[in-house]
Design an enzyme around this catalytic site. Sequence first.
Site, PDB file in Angstrom:
ATOM      1  CG  ASP A   1      64.302-110.821 115.276  1.00  0.00           C
ATOM      2  OD1 ASP A   1      64.442-112.069 115.360  1.00  0.00           O
ATOM      3  OD2 ASP A   1      64.979-110.033 115.949  1.00  0.00           O
ATOM      4  CG  HIS A   2      64.426-116.520 112.815  1.00  0.00           C
ATOM      5  ND1 HIS A   2      65.616-115.869 112.695  1.00  0.00           N
ATOM      6  CD2 HIS A   2      64.703-117.654 113.502  1.00  0.00           C
ATOM      7  CE1 HIS A   2      66.556-116.582 113.279  1.00  0.00           C
ATOM      8  NE2 HIS A   2      66.040-117.672 113.777  1.00  0.00           N
TER       9      HIS A   2
ATOM     10  CG  HIS B   1      68.038-113.049 116.442  1.00  0.00           C
ATOM     11  ND1 HIS B   1      67.021-112.685 115.601  1.00  0.00           N
ATOM     12  CD2 HIS B   1      68.944-113.701 115.672  1.00  0.00           C
ATOM     13  CE1 HIS B   1      67.308-113.103 114.372  1.00  0.00           C
ATOM     14  NE2 HIS B   1      68.465-113.713 114.393  1.00  0.00           N
TER      15      HIS B   1
END
Length: 524
Positions: free
Chosen positions: A197-198, A260
């Site tokens: 999950d960036h 996010h």
Amino acid sequence: MTTSQDALKVQVHHSSDDRPPSPCGFVIFGAAGDLTHRKLLPALFDLFRAQRLPKNFFILGVSRDSWTDERFRKEAKASIKEFGNTAVSKDFLSRLYYRSSDGTTSGFKELAIALHALEKRHKTGGNVLFYLAVPPSAFGDIASQLHQQGLIYPAGHTEAWSRVVFEKPFGRDLESANALNAELHRFLREENIYRIDHYLGKETVQNILMFRFANTILEPLWNRNYIDHIQIMAYETLGVEHRAGYYEKAGALRDMFQNHMFQLLTLCAMEPPAHFTADQYLDEKAQVLLSLRPVAQNQLDNFVVRGQYAKGTIGRKKVPGYRQEPEVDRKSQTETFVAMKLFIDNWRWHGVPFYLRSGKRLISQGTEILVQFKQIPHSIFASFRHQQFASNILCFRIQPDEGISFRFEAKQPGPEINLASINFNFDYKTTFHTKLMGAYERLLLDCMHGDRTLFIREDIVDLSWKFITPILKHWEKSKRPVALYPAGSWGPKEAMALIHGDGRKWRSYVPNYNIPTDGYGKEL
Ligand code: BG6
């Protein structure tokens, strides 16, 4: 007011592990795709330039397109220039290789042979990281083929490591995510799975934890006794761009919330683990999701609002509505905006609402977390000033203008008793004088180090889908159409009602972090 950054003495405490990772090969599936060229290759090159990669290192790109090594190098050079804005060294490009694969067993056999030859040439000792930048429908097949070719090492294999990184989306609801996890576990142990999950790689996101748990003054206030509510927001001015094929089936709830937004929520709300080890930290994050108060099906519309952008103006540019975008169904009910109200049923947060909103084609671009404290219990200035004081607000500016600000009341100079709201501001750029490490850089490095702290564990995927899936099911059946909002606005009016109904307001420090507005530009 801004504190004088020059007066701030920054004492940097280095973590103990600054060494480059052990030698390894990096295999990217989906090497001709958008993610590889926009994010992965520029991030790998930045790591290379900063000498954070091991000396013995190579990248093998794999996809269906029949490219050659030369073509891959040429495309990589162009992408790094475009998205990394920098001249690319020959040394880096010479470590790039490409193999096309049709996904069949014989294709994977050839791939394994090519990989072993490169491992020998670059002396990487068999350590290998597979990055799956491909649609989730291909995850299971690739994992199974890698397993068949002996590229996934069994438990107890200590001579070398193999790890697999999975890009989102990880499933499209609880059932499919469970099925995917079960399928992957046939070939991979959980410790070899890196679900990315960036957002978790962003410096400002990691800082939430540092800020909360490396300072004494916050923790006594960080609870229902002092906090009125928390707002977590991610706005985008961009529309669906060229991703309609994916987005039409995903929508904002799957695209931004399941991952996010919920990750930001867990960081704000979690308890401190005894030690910052991957499992203790992830256990605490899971506890937050476990404590989310379920919403009864017939109450969902009072807690979650979905919207879709109609045509409008962003800046001065006229932009089409979502339904007018290429490849989008003219009657699409896909949401490009979601606002929701959540409660966490535990001792710390009981009764404190968390308001989340995120959408595309909004008026501003930015991600922020606002912690609004309660009003003072009694004003000793009531005879001079009848209005309420503004509440203290702590704002984490995740992006852009990365930093933290704190709003408080202070006396304005002069003989009268006048108060003004002041902002203390900490700003990354002026404090640390350094470019922030990109999210992908950080996460790729962590994978190579074998550090899973900033990745998503199976139970966390499961728990967030558990909360999200009933909402998706409700919308599938619902007769209430998605609420339209003009591009360039703050979203549908129904989202305003969600928070106004509680006597509160959305606030935003984007675009000017010294002045919080009511979300319509009106100063507060
Ligand atoms: C991605 C979503 O995961 O995150 C995109 O798929 C979204 O739709 C993006 O635009 C936002 O990321 P960032 O880092 O630009 O806030």
